[in-house]
Enzyme design. Structure first.
Site, mmCIF file in Angstrom:
data_model
loop_
_atom_site.group_PDB
_atom_site.id
_atom_site.type_symbol
_atom_site.label_atom_id
_atom_site.label_comp_id
_atom_site.label_asym_id
_atom_site.label_seq_id
_atom_site.Cartn_x
_atom_site.Cartn_y
_atom_site.Cartn_z
ATOM 1 N N ASN A 11 0.859 -1.185 0.000
ATOM 2 C CA ASN A 11 0.000 0.000 0.000
ATOM 3 C C ASN A 11 0.901 1.242 0.000
ATOM 4 O O ASN A 11 1.516 1.556 1.013
ATOM 5 C CB ASN A 11 -0.895 -0.031 1.256
ATOM 6 C CG ASN A 11 -1.746 1.215 1.379
ATOM 7 O OD1 ASN A 11 -1.799 2.053 0.471
ATOM 8 N ND2 ASN A 11 -2.427 1.358 2.513
ATOM 9 N N TRP A 12 0.936 1.914 -1.138
ATOM 10 C CA TRP A 12 1.851 3.062 -1.268
ATOM 11 C C TRP A 12 1.320 4.313 -0.564
ATOM 12 O O TRP A 12 2.026 5.297 -0.455
ATOM 13 C CB TRP A 12 2.072 3.389 -2.750
ATOM 14 C CG TRP A 12 2.757 2.341 -3.555
ATOM 15 C CD1 TRP A 12 2.953 1.028 -3.235
ATOM 16 C CD2 TRP A 12 3.344 2.516 -4.855
ATOM 17 N NE1 TRP A 12 3.609 0.382 -4.242
ATOM 18 C CE2 TRP A 12 3.862 1.267 -5.253
ATOM 19 C CE3 TRP A 12 3.462 3.601 -5.721
ATOM 20 C CZ2 TRP A 12 4.500 1.081 -6.479
ATOM 21 C CZ3 TRP A 12 4.089 3.429 -6.939
ATOM 22 C CH2 TRP A 12 4.615 2.175 -7.313
ATOM 23 N N LYS A 13 0.056 4.269 -0.158
ATOM 24 C CA LYS A 13 -0.572 5.442 0.471
ATOM 25 C C LYS A 13 -0.380 6.674 -0.427
ATOM 26 O O LYS A 13 -0.330 6.535 -1.644
ATOM 27 C CB LYS A 13 -0.039 5.630 1.896
ATOM 28 C CG LYS A 13 -0.196 4.339 2.726
ATOM 29 C CD LYS A 13 0.006 4.543 4.201
ATOM 30 C CE LYS A 13 -0.179 3.209 4.921
ATOM 31 N NZ LYS A 13 -0.057 3.301 6.372
ATOM 32 N N GLU A 123 -6.836 4.768 8.121
ATOM 33 C CA GLU A 123 -6.562 6.187 7.822
ATOM 34 C C GLU A 123 -7.776 6.837 7.167
ATOM 35 O O GLU A 123 -8.046 8.016 7.373
ATOM 36 C CB GLU A 123 -5.297 6.294 6.950
ATOM 37 C CG GLU A 123 -4.047 5.982 7.772
ATOM 38 C CD GLU A 123 -2.885 5.421 6.981
ATOM 39 O OE1 GLU A 123 -2.920 5.448 5.739
ATOM 40 O OE2 GLU A 123 -1.932 4.922 7.625
ATOM 41 N N GLU A 193 -5.218 -4.857 10.737
ATOM 42 C CA GLU A 193 -4.224 -3.802 10.923
ATOM 43 C C GLU A 193 -4.482 -3.099 12.255
ATOM 44 O O GLU A 193 -5.294 -2.163 12.321
ATOM 45 C CB GLU A 193 -4.320 -2.772 9.784
ATOM 46 C CG GLU A 193 -3.974 -3.320 8.421
ATOM 47 C CD GLU A 193 -3.359 -2.239 7.521
ATOM 48 O OE1 GLU A 193 -2.294 -2.512 6.963
ATOM 49 O OE2 GLU A 193 -3.930 -1.145 7.402
ATOM 50 N N GLY A 199 2.781 2.264 11.087
ATOM 51 C CA GLY A 199 3.768 3.340 11.036
ATOM 52 C C GLY A 199 4.512 3.566 12.338
ATOM 53 O O GLY A 199 5.218 4.563 12.477
ATOM 54 N N SER A 239 3.685 -2.040 10.400
ATOM 55 C CA SER A 239 5.129 -2.107 10.631
ATOM 56 C C SER A 239 5.756 -3.429 10.177
ATOM 57 O O SER A 239 6.677 -3.947 10.809
ATOM 58 C CB SER A 239 5.460 -1.822 12.103
ATOM 59 O OG SER A 239 5.068 -0.514 12.444
ATOM 60 N N GLY A 260 2.995 -1.187 4.353
ATOM 61 C CA GLY A 260 2.996 0.246 4.077
ATOM 62 C C GLY A 260 4.405 0.729 3.755
ATOM 63 O O GLY A 260 4.936 0.482 2.672
ATOM 64 N N GLY A 261 5.026 1.386 4.728
ATOM 65 C CA GLY A 261 6.325 2.030 4.507
ATOM 66 C C GLY A 261 7.361 1.157 3.801
ATOM 67 O O GLY A 261 8.060 1.630 2.892
HETATM 68 P P1 13P Z 1 3.151 0.488 7.779
HETATM 69 O O1 13P Z 1 3.647 -0.797 7.164
HETATM 70 O O2 13P Z 1 3.888 1.702 7.297
HETATM 71 O O3 13P Z 1 3.067 0.395 9.268
HETATM 72 O O4 13P Z 1 1.650 0.692 7.254
HETATM 73 C C1 13P Z 1 0.746 -0.345 7.361
HETATM 74 C C2 13P Z 1 -0.468 0.003 6.597
HETATM 75 O O5 13P Z 1 -1.235 0.870 6.999
HETATM 76 C C3 13P Z 1 -0.721 -0.710 5.339
HETATM 77 O O6 13P Z 1 -1.995 -0.475 4.866
#
Ligand code: 13P
Length: 281
Positions: A11-13, A123, A193, A199, A239, A260-261
């Site tokens: 997920n690149w957000k 989010e 999640e 994050g 994470s 995510g990250g």
């Molecule tokens: P992180 O991997 O950055 O914690 O984000 C998780 C996330 O929200 C994936 O949708």
């Protein structure tokens, strides 16, 4: 029971302009070509999905296709060789079209070649007023259009410390999945999640993830029966890194990850995919 395939979703957000997105996919392609196939037993069946922002979906699709990585393009599904990648959107509206300024419909995502759509990410719930009721409309719309919804659920730290994790997950699942029958259930993906893990650099511990995933499996089995309940992939998100993915995937009801990250670093994302694709992860 046939083992569930593993599913890793990046997920690149809200990251990456179009040129940056193309660069990221180019780098990922390079790393995937370079990563040796894991020695030993044949790799686990692995499905890879990337969810760039709406603006970059078309460019990412064509860059993946250029490298033979897009599902359905040359080299895409054959093994051995580079793995194949599917496209996801990060959200969508539930209507096909209409006066909904700023929104994107399921038909538009289909146009772009999306197979998956993330729905109800925390989010979106937190910053954009997404409710279980709107999440449900999106899940139903996705299924109506042949898109696989990746339904995100998870508790806050406060809810966890009050011992509300199971009731929060149960309510989110029940409200989002009411009206989804068991035949459609096989198309649903659940992502656990925990909000406090996103994050934060502090993923759920294996026992915490095991408990939550077991509870989610029990809920969907109660909803759709044993056969369908066993087929639904349940991803962990929060994470995830190349270092911790192995121990998370070793948990029985953890079928993959929503990353995510770490998915913005092509070398690390490629390492996550290699671990996930190895039979022993
Ligand atoms: P992180 O991997 O950055 O914690 O984000 C998780 C996330 O929200 C994936 O949708």
């Amino acid at each position: 029971m046939t083992p569930r395939p593993r599913l890793i979703v990046g997920n690149w957000k809200m990251h990456k302009t179009i040129p940056e997105a193309v660069g990221l996919v180019e780098q990922l392609a390079k790393h995937l070509r370079r990563e040796p196939a894991a020695p030993g037993p044949p790799p686990a069946q692995l499905e890879i999905v990337v969810a760039p922002p709406f603006t970059a979906l078309a460019a990412v699709a064509s860059t993946l296709a250029t490298h033979g990585l897009l599902v359905g393009t040359e080299g895409g599904t054959s093994r051995p060789g580079p793995p194949s990648v599917e496209l996801a959107a990060q959200d969508m509206h539930w209507e096909d079209a209409g006066a909904y300024t700023g929104e994107v419909s399921p038909l538009m995502l289909k146009d772009l070649g999306c197979r998956y759509v993330i729905v109800g990410h925390s989010e979106r719930r937190r910053y954009f007023g997404e409710t279980d009721a709107t999440v449900r409309k999106k899940v139903l719309a996705a299924l109506r259009h042949g898109l696989r919804p990746i339904l995100c659920v998870g508790e806050t730290w406060d809810q966890r410390t009050r011992n509300q994790t199971e009731s929060v997950l149960a309510a989110q699942l029940t409200e989002a999945l009411t009206g989804v029958d068991k035949d459609q259930g096989t198309e649903v993906v659940i992502a656990y999640e925990p909000i406090w893990a996103i994050g934060s650099g502090h993923p759920a511990t294996p026992p915490q993830a095991r408990e939550a995933h077991r509870h989610i499996r029990a809920r969907i089995t109660a909803l759709w029966g044993q056969e369908t309940g066993e087929r639904v992939p349940i991803l962990y998100g929060g994470s995830v890194t190349a270092e911790n993915i192995g121990e998370l995937l070793a948990i029985r009801d953890v079928d993959g990850a929503l990353v995510g990250g770490a998915c913005l670093d092509p070398a690390q994302f490629a390492r996550i995919l290699v671990v996930a694709g190895s039979a022993t992860a």
